[in-house]
Design an enzyme around this catalytic site. Structure first.
Site, mmCIF file in Angstrom:
data_model
loop_
_atom_site.group_PDB
_atom_site.id
_atom_site.type_symbol
_atom_site.label_atom_id
_atom_site.label_comp_id
_atom_site.label_asym_id
_atom_site.label_seq_id
_atom_site.Cartn_x
_atom_site.Cartn_y
_atom_site.Cartn_z
ATOM 1 N N SER A 14 6.016 29.117 -68.951
ATOM 2 C CA SER A 14 4.613 28.539 -68.608
ATOM 3 C C SER A 14 4.948 27.190 -70.053
ATOM 4 O O SER A 14 3.752 27.018 -70.397
ATOM 5 C CB SER A 14 3.396 28.901 -69.482
ATOM 6 O OG SER A 14 3.629 29.820 -70.053
ATOM 7 N N THR B 254 -38.343 11.877 -51.083
ATOM 8 C CA THR B 254 -37.771 13.553 -50.981
ATOM 9 C C THR B 254 -37.461 13.289 -49.239
ATOM 10 O O THR B 254 -38.058 11.916 -48.284
ATOM 11 C CB THR B 254 -39.335 14.406 -51.253
ATOM 12 O OG1 THR B 254 -40.446 13.839 -49.993
ATOM 13 C CG2 THR B 254 -40.100 15.137 -52.093
ATOM 14 N N HIS B 255 -36.203 13.529 -48.910
ATOM 15 C CA HIS B 255 -35.751 13.291 -47.951
ATOM 16 C C HIS B 255 -34.882 12.234 -47.487
ATOM 17 O O HIS B 255 -35.103 11.548 -46.589
ATOM 18 C CB HIS B 255 -36.422 13.694 -46.553
ATOM 19 C CG HIS B 255 -37.366 15.357 -46.696
ATOM 20 N ND1 HIS B 255 -35.799 16.290 -46.819
ATOM 21 C CD2 HIS B 255 -38.172 16.160 -47.138
ATOM 22 C CE1 HIS B 255 -36.817 17.516 -46.956
ATOM 23 N NE2 HIS B 255 -38.208 17.308 -46.777
ATOM 24 N N SER C 123 -13.985 -6.046 -55.340
ATOM 25 C CA SER C 123 -13.139 -6.346 -54.580
ATOM 26 C C SER C 123 -12.140 -6.452 -54.469
ATOM 27 O O SER C 123 -11.831 -7.786 -55.348
ATOM 28 C CB SER C 123 -14.277 -6.570 -53.259
ATOM 29 O OG SER C 123 -12.426 -6.137 -52.149
ATOM 30 N N LYS D 291 -18.594 -8.902 -54.045
ATOM 31 C CA LYS D 291 -18.229 -7.259 -54.403
ATOM 32 C C LYS D 291 -19.061 -6.663 -55.773
ATOM 33 O O LYS D 291 -18.037 -7.135 -56.496
ATOM 34 C CB LYS D 291 -17.609 -6.351 -53.296
ATOM 35 C CG LYS D 291 -17.584 -6.644 -52.531
ATOM 36 C CD LYS D 291 -18.678 -6.224 -51.329
ATOM 37 C CE LYS D 291 -18.793 -5.117 -51.343
ATOM 38 N NZ LYS D 291 -17.700 -3.821 -50.747
ATOM 39 N N ASN E 197 -18.895 -3.478 -57.097
ATOM 40 C CA ASN E 197 -18.868 -1.960 -56.833
ATOM 41 C C ASN E 197 -19.523 -0.798 -57.893
ATOM 42 O O ASN E 197 -18.986 -0.658 -58.953
ATOM 43 C CB ASN E 197 -18.068 -1.665 -55.770
ATOM 44 C CG ASN E 197 -17.482 -2.362 -55.424
ATOM 45 O OD1 ASN E 197 -18.380 -2.754 -54.275
ATOM 46 N ND2 ASN E 197 -16.218 -2.970 -54.444
ATOM 47 N N GLU F 85 -18.888 6.865 -58.265
ATOM 48 C CA GLU F 85 -18.495 6.841 -56.864
ATOM 49 C C GLU F 85 -17.653 8.207 -57.987
ATOM 50 O O GLU F 85 -17.860 9.374 -57.428
ATOM 51 C CB GLU F 85 -17.801 6.419 -56.747
ATOM 52 C CG GLU F 85 -18.643 5.388 -55.343
ATOM 53 C CD GLU F 85 -17.757 4.184 -55.487
ATOM 54 O OE1 GLU F 85 -19.009 3.427 -53.980
ATOM 55 O OE2 GLU F 85 -17.019 3.732 -54.885
#
Length: 491
Positions: free
Chosen positions: A27, A155-156, A275, A281, A283, A288
């Site tokens: 190791s 909500t939802h 992009s 674009k 982004n 993300e």
């Protein structure tokens, strides 16, 4: 290491030092992460051995001086070995001679590595906790600018009730505050020294475990010597804290991606990209990736628990594979936390767009039902009236038209006008998103005065956690200074 050229090491000598499994067993490369930790653990142990009369002062001085040389040369200059512990010991023996091997008196690599791992993990926990404090500061600072910025609540993913941007941001501050707490709790249980437990059954030497713990900045020892060598639950706890934090970050990142898509905010260019082919674009790439870190962190937690779940007591070599990923994910989660804070603090929120969206989908319906319930109509009946009216109310309706449609629904349900119970003016006010928010002034609610109180509490809590982290760092720094002074007295 070639099969036909075994190298002699401090632990294996010329036996078990060659063959095709040696590289698999080693190791050493991964142990660069605990090189500094091992040197300090060695120093504290040698100082204690000298103080206890187990090793004479002159030999201790030679070993400590050799450790300084090894540190100056760096991890890359270590001789071959199964791990950093063996390689450092071999390097010391190369410099001092056979007496260098006395540094390993009254200990095993089992308690040694467990101590080194805790040494490193406690620093990582403080680093990540510090990043959460910075994120909370960004959330609080941005929220303080938007206590009256009305926005839609969901909500939802459906329009539900209007709220404020400050209320929304403080909901994440509260969540991240719990993440800070988990990290600091994990630090408390991690900051215990296994050193002196030896292989698992203790040692006949008159060691002072409390002394080495103090020299290394540990708050206490892991008392049972078998537990000291075996325990890696602190790794599971650290990994769980990182996974929980990354899950919080993923939710925040997802919201910001959606809000950017809806035009509610524009990310600063530092937290976005364009992009490679579509020049128009912008982004939300960093968010993300922040969202994606949760998968890495949860995977690491799963890896740790899976490795630990079937191990018999005392030391097993499987443990060699448990900690490197926990070190790695700590850095990734800390970076993601920093990115989330930067994205929040630099984003440009479109207040008119938020205000317009706040009333969409008849989001003030609950406020109207509450108004009717306050007037004495049973809430379930009020709910029925508003639900019937909602079928005909459209986003473009003005308050007067919406109130008229609610009145028609009331006549169908109650057999009488809505305005026999409440005034038209009060109904129209309840239909206004800003007025609806202002009415929700219960503790922790979105009304500006409630949010101001919440902001004050959050600022106090953030400052307290920052002070706790600083105190932990100061305690470690003081221990390091003491250790350095003790080493200097022998060298």
């Amino acid at each position: 290491m070639s099969d036909d050229s075994p190298s002699e090491t401090a632990v294996r000598r010329d036996r078990f030092s060659g063959g095709p499994a040696r590289e698999f067993l080693s190791s050493l490369a991964a142990d660069a992460a605990i090189f500094a930790a091992d040197l300090d653990v060695d120093r504290a142990h040698v100082v204690m051995l000298a103080e206890q009369g187990i090793v004479d002062d002159d030999t201790a001085g030679e070993i400590l001086e050799a450790l300084d040389d090894v540190e100056a040369a760096g991890h890359d200059e270590l001789p071959d070995g199964e791990d950093v512990h063996e390689a450092i010991e071999t390097a010391v023996i190369d410099r001092v001679g056979a007496d260098g091997g006395k540094m390993h008196t009254a200990r095993s690599r089992n308690d040694e590595v467990a101590t080194c791992i805790r040494y490193r993990v406690r620093e990582d926990l403080l680093d990540v906790a510090e990043a959460t404090v910075a994120l909370r500061e960004a959330l609080v600072a941005t929220a303080s600018e938007h206590t009256e910025t009305v926005m839609p609540g969901y909500t939802h993913l459906q329009p539900a009730q209007p709220t404020t941007l400050a209320h929304y941001l403080l909901s994440y501050e509260a969540a991240v505050a719990r993440d800070t707490g988990r990290l600091l709790d994990a630090f408390e249980r991690t900051n215990r020294s296994p050193l002196g437990g030896a292989a698992f059954a203790g040692t006949p030497f008159d060691v002072d475990r409390e002394r080495t713990a103090a020299l290394l900045g540990f708050d206490d020892t892991v008392r049972n010597s078998m537990d000291a060598a075996s325990a890696r639950d602190f790794l599971a706890e650290a990994a769980a804290a990182y996974a929980a934090l990354s899950t919080t970050l993923s939710g925040l990142a997802e919201d910001l991606v959606i809000f950017a898509n809806k035009g509610f905010l524009e990310l600063d260019d530092d937290y976005a990209s364009t992009s490679s082919i579509m020049p128009q674009k912008k982004n939300p790439d960093t968010l993300e990736l922040t969202r994606g870190v949760a998968g890495d962190a949860v995977g690491e937690l799963t890896s740790v628990l899976t490795a630990l779940k079937g191990l018999p007591r005392a030391y097993n070599r499987d443990l060699q594979r448990v900690h490197p990923g926990v070190f790695d994910i700590a850095g990734v989660v800390a970076d993601a936390t920093d990115v989330a804070g930067g994205a929040v603090s630099t984003a440009d929120w479109d207040e008119p767009a938020l205000a317009t969206a706040a009333g969409e989908g008849f989001s003030t319906a609950t406020g109207v039902a509450d108004l009717l319930a306050m007037a004495g109509i049973p809430f379930r009946t009020a709910h029925e009236i508003v639900a019937a009216g909602a079928e005909n109310i459209e986003d473009g309706d003005d308050p007067d038209s919406a109130a008229a449609k609610l009145d028609e629904a009331a006549q169908d349900v109650l057999g009488e006008s809505l305005f026999t119970h409440v005034s038209r003016e009060d109904v129209e006010a309840a239909l206004d998103p800003a007025a609806s928010v202002a009415s929700r002034d219960s503790a922790g609610g979105p009304a500006p005065e409630a949010v101001v109180a919440e902001l004050a509490d959050a600022e106090t809590d953030v400052a307290a956690d920052a002070d706790t982290i600083e105190a932990r760092r100061d305690a470690l720094s003081a221990a390091f200074k003491t250790l350095d002074a003790e080493v200097e007295s022998y060298v």
